[in-house]
Scaffold this motif. Structure first.
Motif, PDB file in Angstrom:
ATOM      1  N   VAL A 291       0.855  -1.184   0.000  1.00  0.00           N
ATOM      2  CA  VAL A 291       0.000   0.000   0.000  1.00  0.00           C
ATOM      3  C   VAL A 291       0.896   1.241   0.000  1.00  0.00           C
ATOM      4  N   LEU A 293       1.687   5.167   0.358  1.00  0.00           N
ATOM      5  CA  LEU A 293       1.153   6.325   1.086  1.00  0.00           C
ATOM      6  C   LEU A 293       1.815   7.576   0.532  1.00  0.00           C
ATOM      7  N   ARG A 311      -4.849   6.775   9.111  1.00  0.00           N
ATOM      8  CA  ARG A 311      -3.640   6.061   9.557  1.00  0.00           C
ATOM      9  C   ARG A 311      -4.010   4.774  10.284  1.00  0.00           C
ATOM     10  N   VAL A 314      -4.968   2.210   7.738  1.00  0.00           N
ATOM     11  CA  VAL A 314      -3.770   1.661   7.093  1.00  0.00           C
ATOM     12  C   VAL A 314      -3.108   0.650   8.025  1.00  0.00           C
ATOM     13  N   GLU A 318      -2.189  -3.305   7.557  1.00  0.00           N
ATOM     14  CA  GLU A 318      -0.880  -3.908   7.863  1.00  0.00           C
ATOM     15  C   GLU A 318      -1.061  -5.149   8.723  1.00  0.00           C
ATOM     16  N   THR A 324       3.281  -1.393   3.820  1.00  0.00           N
ATOM     17  CA  THR A 324       3.097  -0.006   3.416  1.00  0.00           C
ATOM     18  C   THR A 324       4.424   0.570   2.967  1.00  0.00           C
ATOM     19  N   ARG A 325       4.323   1.635   2.202  1.00  0.00           N
ATOM     20  CA  ARG A 325       5.517   2.233   1.645  1.00  0.00           C
ATOM     21  C   ARG A 325       5.178   3.671   1.278  1.00  0.00           C
ATOM     22  N   GLU A 326       6.081   4.563   1.571  1.00  0.00           N
ATOM     23  CA  GLU A 326       5.829   5.948   1.177  1.00  0.00           C
ATOM     24  C   GLU A 326       6.112   6.097  -0.310  1.00  0.00           C
ATOM     25  N   CYS A 425       4.234   0.209  -5.658  1.00  0.00           N
ATOM     26  CA  CYS A 425       3.167  -0.276  -4.772  1.00  0.00           C
ATOM     27  C   CYS A 425       2.018  -0.819  -5.621  1.00  0.00           C
TER      28      CYS A 425
END
Lengths: 520, 492
Positions: A291, A293, A311, A314, A318, A324-326, A425
């Protein structure tokens, strides 16, 4: 919270020309008590002969009447709906239902053309207009057996984010009738949130499905551009408009999308790629999915409470096994400006046909030029006029290169942003809207403020990618939506993730109290 | 090389033409409504042609094919990608408030057409006219302001024509006289009909012309200010209107004035042009790519397929008639005025095996009959087979040319067998030697002085005697036999 009384069940049974014994009335009362049943639950009831489509439809019509103060519907079509429901019951009795939606009551936004029914786009200029042809989505819904009970309120020509700019008056948010349901498909979102119909359809040009879904605490999906035919969707901005569903669950959304998606030779921009089995893809499993972000969307501008709910959502994903990944969408800050240049340019041209010559409202005047001016000035509301003026300016000689052409270039950059992000992602999570539902009248005086309601949603339209909003909690007692954005044509992943999330959470099982309905 | 016509000695006339042609398709450019002429008003329409809310255009690929065909026939470069754009303006006969056309990226560009135009000394003169672009667009409807036609007072709109596929063909400003302009239009119209792109019937509005015209001093590098003449819907009007506008501009310039950019209207009654609209408040059409349509992509293989299916073009056909059939350039050109005519001629020539003889019959007898009837060859009952048969009867001496020529008209009217016709009318050539000998004896006896001349070595009288003999046999005598008999008797 029982809202259905035995007397009401008897009245409805009579309307449906069904004779029920006392035991049946009691059972039905209990069953119909679940005002917020999903389409899947209704189908199970229909299959088990616990309820007839005629009853479901009659109930929906009665609730729509009772909820008139909500302003969710602008037109009900009881006669056609009753006939359709009876036919659905006959099919089911023969063991021959048309689809998983056969006999399920649904609502459509007042800009979806249905042959023989009014279609006004909540505008004075289409006063009295009855559509002479069938739109593709309506044809598909009818082919699936879904029963259209009525047409929902909207911002005039889908221009707005609050369903206040309607000739029929503002629609209200079922969670708090002093607030807007969002827009422009606010009527459809409110109709589902208030338990009138399990599924409703809207259109999304810059967020007009996702933002009201977020504000009303329901799931709303904008498919990939071209996934659903636009033939019979009255155009606001042709390169951005898409029809999509509202429902309580991602699972119902999957059913609804499957019914309307697919190539249509009558729409040159419709895609020919096959439609996957969205429902089958809803495995509940999200492990291994990445996912993204977007840094730019979690920066500032949003209500901290809203950001907190997103948040938390999210974090829930998880826990379900997603990573997750920026990611970065560097051109995101230009999205609103780009959107308002392109959307208004297209709208200025799309709305030229409302000239009083062939249909709709015509003002009396002594000359042709005067007739045009008066018809259009009297027929369009202030927000529509504002956007027609802006769009005409954007396309006019000497400004085209600086505005329209430039906006199209930025649009390409935005599309590349997403392509790049999706290299890292599988889907992107953001808030759907920067805040919860705002008060009626709060933003009507400041269009720019209103436009910023779409800050997180417009990019998906500009890039043509799918997006959905799923309820992820409350801030100050009002629903918050989590927006999921996916790769082009990958609605299946979004629906799978939203479904998995809903299996783990119960936000969608919280419903408005509807005390305003009784108060009325 | 003879000089091109110069309508005004002191000025060079510069003309460019924009032609709008209805393509011959069964349905409209973006809707499934049929293309029909003479239908009740608004009966040949679909919700799309009425600009209903929510409708969407779908491109008619047949129109694209015809557009490519026109582009190839005019030596244009066909673009593999072109864009449909919206031209925005308000008018009651424009249902959507915009016309779907092509603007920045048209279907085809950079073509040419060779025309034969009269020169100053009257001899034909070849001019190569450049084509700037060809693009596809939809036609608008018709506004009817005439109460007599509409059946009631007020203005009425008929949208049967709305959405009919059009080609706009724009020439370079390469034309120098109204005569050249007319020649260009005739050539273009014939070519589009030849290639089956359009019926180009001007009375039905299937071939319409706008002209841009300006004047400049000879040798001037800059073009003069131009005016646009709208809706010149017959070849005669084109020439007349251009002459009138040239005269108007020349008078202005002569008087030290200047031409103002404007759209002009030609009044055929007054034979003068007048300003319809000044271009200073030029319309701002706010063109932008139509988001309802995807770019028009034409594969190289599609272009090739159209090229292969293209009929042999008039120039090529003409060259072949000259080389293979040994026809003169002039005859070959006349026989390639239309594809139907060329096809007819060629079929008859093949049947007959004597192209030159067939060409003579065509040019002398058939074309005269067509002109008299003002019709095309394919609208008659005459077949290539019948013509070839008739010619064969003449060549075999079974009927005389004199008897056969009037039969062409009969064959054009009624598709009968020439042999039966000759028999029925008793037109078989008389080759009966006994009969002809007796007649020859009579003629010789009746004109002793002519006989004496011939016998004295002056052969000119022989034709006179033949004529007399033909008269006695009502033109049916076989000329060859007559000549032989007379020659023998006079020698004897």
């Amino acid at each position: 919270m029982s809202r259905m009384q035995p007397a009401e069940v008897e009245r409805i049974a009579d309307l449906a020309r069904l004779e029920l014994d006392a035991g049946e009335v009691q059972r039905m009362t209990a069953e119909l008590d679940d005002r917020f049943a999903t389409a899947a639950q209704m189908r199970a009831d229909l299959d088990a002969r616990r309820v007839a489509s005629a009853t479901l439809v009659e109930t929906a019509l009665a609730r729509a009447e009772a909820a008139a103060g909500l302003g969710a519907f602008v037109h009900l079509q009881p006669e056609r709906a009753r006939t359709d429901a009876r036919e659905a019951d006959v099919r089911r009795a023969r063991g021959d239902p048309r689809s998983r939606l056969d006999g399920i009551p649904v609502a459509i936004k007042d800009l979806m053309v249905q042959e023989g029914e009014p279609c006004t786009c909540a505008s004075r200029i289409l006063e009295g207009f009855v559509a002479p042809y069938q739109g593709t989505v309506v044809a598909k819904l009818r082919a699936a057996g879904a029963v259209i009970v009525g047409r929902t309120n909207m911002d005039e020509f889908a221009m707005g984010s609050s369903t206040e700019h309607s000739v029929y008056g503002a629609a209200r948010n079922p969670w708090d009738p002093t607030r807007t349901p969002g827009g422009s498909s606010g009527g459809s979102a409110a109709a589902v949130a208030a338990g009138i119909v399990p599924i409703a359809f809207g259109s999304d040009t810059g967020g007009s499905i996702r933002q009201p879904a977020s504000h009303c605490g329901v799931v709303g999906m904008k498919p990939t551009y071209g996934r659903v035919s636009r033939y019979g969707l009255v155009a606001f901005a042709s390169s951005l408009d898409q029809i999509g569903p509202f429902a309580h669950t991602a699972s119902d959304c999957a059913l609804a999308l499957a019914a309307i998606a697919g190539h249509d030779p009558a729409d040159s921009t419709s895609l020919s790629e096959p439609v996957p089995d969205f429902a089958a893809a809803q495995s509940g499993d999200v492990s291994g999915l990445v996912v993204g972000l977007p840094r730019e969307y979690f920066a500032e501008g949003a209500d901290p409470e809203v950001l907190a709910r997103v948040r938390e959502a999210v974090a829930e994903l998880e826990r379900a096994g997603a990573k997750t990944r920026e990611v970065s969408l560097p051109h995101a800050p230009y999205a609103i400006a780009t959107y308002y240049l392109i959307a208004t340019a297209e709208a200025s041209s799309n709305l030229a046909r409302y000239d009083g010559v062939r249909f709709g409202r015509r003002a009396e005047a002594d000359s042709l030029g005067e007739m045009y001016r008066r018809t259009r000035s009297e027929g369009f509301g202030a927000e529509v006029k504002r956007r027609i003026l802006l769009g005409t300016y954007v396309l006019s000689a000497g400004y085209y290169d600086a505005y329209y052409r430039k906006a199209m270039q930025v649009r390409t950059l935005l599309r590349r942003d997403f392509e790049q992000a999706f290299g890292a992602c599988d889907l992107i999570a953001t808030p759907t809207a920067p805040e919860v539902a705002f008060r009626i009248g709060e933003k009507t005086a400041d269009p720019l403020k209103m436009y910023l309601s779409d800050i997180y949603t417009v990019s998906a339209n500009l890039a043509g990618i799918p997006g959905l909003s799923v309820p992820c909690g409350f801030a100050n007692g009002l629903p918050v939506g989590l927006q999921l954005l996916g790769r082009a044509l990958d609605e299946a992943t979004l629906l799978r993730v939203a479904d998995a999330y809903q299996r783990r959470t119960a936000w969608h099982e919280q419903h408005p109290a509807l005390d305003w309905e009784r108060a009325k | 090389m003879s000089a091109r016509l110069q309508p005004r000695g002191d000025y060079e006339v510069v003309i460019g033409l924009e032609v709008h042609v209805h393509m011959r398709t069964a349905s409209k450019l973006f809707s499934p409504a049929p293309v029909r002429y003479g239908e009740l008003p608004n009966h040949a329409t679909h919700p799309l042609d009425l600009g209903m809310p929510g409708v969407l255009p779908v491109l008619n690929r047949r129109a694209v094919e015809l557009g490519v065909r026109a582009a190839l026939a005019t030596h244009c470069k066909v673009h593999s990608r072109s864009i449909f754009a919206r031209k925005n303006y308000f008018y009651p006969d424009l249902p959507k408030g915009y016309q779907i056309s092509q603007y920045e990226e048209p279907l085809a560009t950079e073509g040419w057409l060779e025309i034969e135009a009269p020169s100053a000394d009257g001899t034909p003169h070849t001019v190569r006219v450049g084509l700037t672009r060809i693009h596809i667009e939809e036609d608008a409807g018709k506004s009817i302001h005439d109460a007599a036609i509409a059946g009631s007072a007020g203005s009425h709109v008929d949208l049967n024509r709305a959405g009919v596929p059009l080609l706009e063909i724009v020439s370079e400003p390469d034309l120098r006289s109204p005569e050249e302009a007319a020649a260009y239009l005739r050539k273009l119209r014939a070519l589009l009909r030849w290639a089956d792109v359009s019926d180009a019937d001007m009375e039905k509005g299937q071939f319409r012309c706008d002209a841009n015209v300006s004047l400049r001093r000879h040798g001037a590098a800059q073009l003069g200010t131009r005016t646009e003449l709208k809706n010149l819907n017959s070849f005669r009007f084109v020439e007349e209107a251009l002459y009138a506008e040239i005269a108007r501009q020349a008078a202005l310039l002569d008087g030290g004035g200047r031409v103002v950019q404007a759209t002009m209207h030609y009044d055929p009654v007054r034979r003068a042009t007048r300003v319809m609209r000044l271009k200073e408040n030029a319309d701002d059409y706010r063109y932008f790519p139509d988001p309802d349509l995807v770019p028009l992509v034409i594969a190289e293989s599609e272009i090739d397929a159209v090229r292969r299916a293209l009929p042999e073009l008039p120039e090529d056909r003409r060259a072949r008639f000259e080389s293979e059939h040994a026809l003169s350039g002039y005859d070959a050109r006349l026989l390639t005025e239309s594809r139907a005519l060329a096809d007819f001629y060629e079929a008859a020539a093949i049947r007959s095996g004597q192209p030159k003889v067939v060409a003579n019959w065509m040019l002398r007898d058939v074309l005269a009959q067509l002109k008299e009837r003002d019709c095309e060859i394919d609208a008659t009952q005459l077949t290539p087979d019948a013509l070839a048969k008739l010619i064969a009867l003449v060549e075999d001496g079974r009927v005389t040319a004199a008897s056969a020529r009037p039969l062409v008209a009969v064959l054009i009217e009624r598709g009968v067998d020439p042999e039966t016709l000759v028999r029925e009318r008793g037109l078989e050539a008389v080759s009966d030697t006994g009969l002809l000998e007796a007649a020859a004896d009579e003629v010789i006896a009746a004109h002793p002085e002519v006989v004496a001349q011939i016998r004295g070595g002056d052969a000119r009288g022989l034709n006179f005697l033949m004529g007399q003999l033909m008269k006695r046999t009502e033109g049916k005598a076989n000329p060859k036999a007559v000549r032989e008999i007379l020659a023998r008797k006079l020698a004897g």
